[in-house]
Design an enzyme around this catalytic site. Structure first.
Site, mmCIF file in Angstrom:
data_model
loop_
_atom_site.group_PDB
_atom_site.id
_atom_site.type_symbol
_atom_site.label_atom_id
_atom_site.label_comp_id
_atom_site.label_asym_id
_atom_site.label_seq_id
_atom_site.Cartn_x
_atom_site.Cartn_y
_atom_site.Cartn_z
ATOM 1 N N ASP A 43 0.643 -0.803 0.007
ATOM 2 C CA ASP A 43 -0.160 -0.450 -0.107
ATOM 3 C C ASP A 43 1.159 1.142 0.007
ATOM 4 O O ASP A 43 0.457 2.123 -0.264
ATOM 5 C CB ASP A 43 -0.865 -0.086 1.182
ATOM 6 C CG ASP A 43 -0.330 -0.781 2.593
ATOM 7 O OD1 ASP A 43 0.800 -0.790 2.605
ATOM 8 O OD2 ASP A 43 -1.384 0.283 3.077
ATOM 9 N N ASP A 82 -1.192 -5.768 -0.140
ATOM 10 C CA ASP A 82 -1.550 -5.688 0.836
ATOM 11 C C ASP A 82 -3.357 -5.427 0.928
ATOM 12 O O ASP A 82 -3.540 -4.966 0.172
ATOM 13 C CB ASP A 82 -1.127 -4.347 0.984
ATOM 14 C CG ASP A 82 0.142 -4.058 1.898
ATOM 15 O OD1 ASP A 82 0.604 -5.243 2.329
ATOM 16 O OD2 ASP A 82 1.068 -3.346 2.115
ATOM 17 N N LYS A 111 -0.976 -9.813 2.331
ATOM 18 C CA LYS A 111 -0.724 -9.471 3.688
ATOM 19 C C LYS A 111 -1.481 -8.380 4.681
ATOM 20 O O LYS A 111 -2.380 -7.648 4.061
ATOM 21 C CB LYS A 111 1.165 -8.067 3.389
ATOM 22 C CG LYS A 111 1.745 -8.256 4.383
ATOM 23 C CD LYS A 111 3.353 -7.283 4.388
ATOM 24 C CE LYS A 111 3.243 -6.410 3.565
ATOM 25 N NZ LYS A 111 2.934 -5.360 4.401
ATOM 26 N N GLU A 113 -1.780 -6.042 8.525
ATOM 27 C CA GLU A 113 -0.979 -5.480 10.163
ATOM 28 C C GLU A 113 -1.823 -5.832 10.306
ATOM 29 O O GLU A 113 -2.609 -5.635 11.010
ATOM 30 C CB GLU A 113 -0.643 -3.866 9.475
ATOM 31 C CG GLU A 113 -0.045 -3.212 8.117
ATOM 32 C CD GLU A 113 0.153 -1.531 8.233
ATOM 33 O OE1 GLU A 113 -0.566 -1.148 9.181
ATOM 34 O OE2 GLU A 113 -0.019 -1.612 7.150
ATOM 35 N N GLU A 180 8.717 -4.535 10.722
ATOM 36 C CA GLU A 180 9.593 -3.593 9.813
ATOM 37 C C GLU A 180 9.985 -2.537 11.279
ATOM 38 O O GLU A 180 9.331 -2.279 12.138
ATOM 39 C CB GLU A 180 8.562 -2.445 9.496
ATOM 40 C CG GLU A 180 8.524 -1.587 8.762
ATOM 41 C CD GLU A 180 7.407 -0.655 7.571
ATOM 42 O OE1 GLU A 180 6.684 -1.487 7.709
ATOM 43 O OE2 GLU A 180 8.018 0.406 7.558
#
Ligand code: KIV
Length: 277
Positions: A43, A82, A111, A113, A180
């Site tokens: 993204d 994403d 993916k 978060e 990250e």
């Protein structure tokens, strides 16, 4: 035949995994030709392709658009896409439906978060057969709302939470986890604790693989310059140089030269001249 999720998982402890972001057909062709293991339709495309300040405004339609372009270019790499902000947080049904949209657009996996708090959602997506890559540490969709861009895992408590998040994602069935901006010590601990590969971005050398934003490593996007990026080219300078030369050539008549023109047959030209006389 392109790489599978299984090919990626089995690289752990054998060979490091290379990942770059991709958002469009032309650069995806080049990444795939370079045999990069995973092309991540991140993204971050909202920032480097669309000019947003951060990833929060990115929509599902935009992610599907990027994913379709990248998957048309791919022959060898795995394509992971994403799920953008608020495409999976409001309900598990929503998360499954939007994961399905990315797979239909050409992704092999999605993916998203989040750590333990999102593990049930991940479990449900994996349960229906869609492979999931987790993403912990700095989570651009939400961490920046409260903390800004800050290194994660600097304290004992923060480290313990990150290790617990990684274990929760592994239990939920992820095939890998992006780490990250996590301190290298904590990234190493997570990598040695879980059985699936870790893919680091700004998280040091001990991860099982590395990911960078393509536009950062090519020196193409210069608005943000994270410390962890290694620049392999200064492409923006090269492009400005080329475009300025083109402008000068147009203005001075140096372009187009005879090499860039098409001509009529001599006999046809003569006939035309006669006709017009
Ligand atoms: O969107 C993205 O580029 C990412 C990477 C930072 C892992 O998620």
């Amino acid at each position: 035949m392109h790489k599978s999720v299984r090919d990626i998982v089995t690289k752990k402890n054998i060979k490091k995994i290379s990942v770059l972001t991709a958002y469009d057909y032309t650069t995806a062709l080049l990444c795939d030709k370079s045999n990069i293991d995973i092309m991540l339709v991140g993204d971050s495309g909202g920032m480097v392709m669309l000019g947003y300040e951060n990833t929060i405004p990115v929509t599902m339609d935009q992610m599907c658009f990027f994913t379709e372009a990248v998957s048309r270019a791919r022959e060898k790499s795995l394509v992971v896409a994403d799920l953008p902000f608020m495409s999976y947080q409001s309900s598990i049904n929503n998360a499954i439906a939007n994961s399905g949209r990315l797979i239909k657009a050409g992704a092999d996996a999605v993916k998203l978060e989040g750590g333990r708090a999102i593990a049930d959602t991940i479990g449900a997506i994996v349960e229906i057969g869609i492979p999931v890559m987790g993403h912990i540490g700095l989570q651009p969709q939400t961490t920046i709302l409260s903390q800004g861009y800050r290194v994660q895992g600097k304290t004992k408590n923060s480290a313990i939470k990150l290790i617990d998040d990684a274990k929760a994602l592994e239990e939920a069935g992820v095939f890998s986890i992006a780490l990250e901006m996590i301190t290298k010590e904590v990234a190493r601990k997570i990598t040695n604790t879980i059985s699936v590969p870790t893919i680091g971005i700004g998280s040091g050398p001990y991860c099982d693989g590395q990911v960078l934003v393509l536009h950062d490593m090519l020196g193409l996007y210069e608005k943000i310059k994270p410390k962890f990026v290694k620049k392999y080219l200064s492409l923006s300078q090269e492009i400005v140089k080329a475009v300025s030369s083109y402008k000068k050539d147009v203005e001075t008549g140096k372009f187009p030269s005879k090499d860039h023109c098409f001509s009529m047959d001599k006999s046809e030209l003569e006939k035309l001249k006669k006709e017009l006389e």
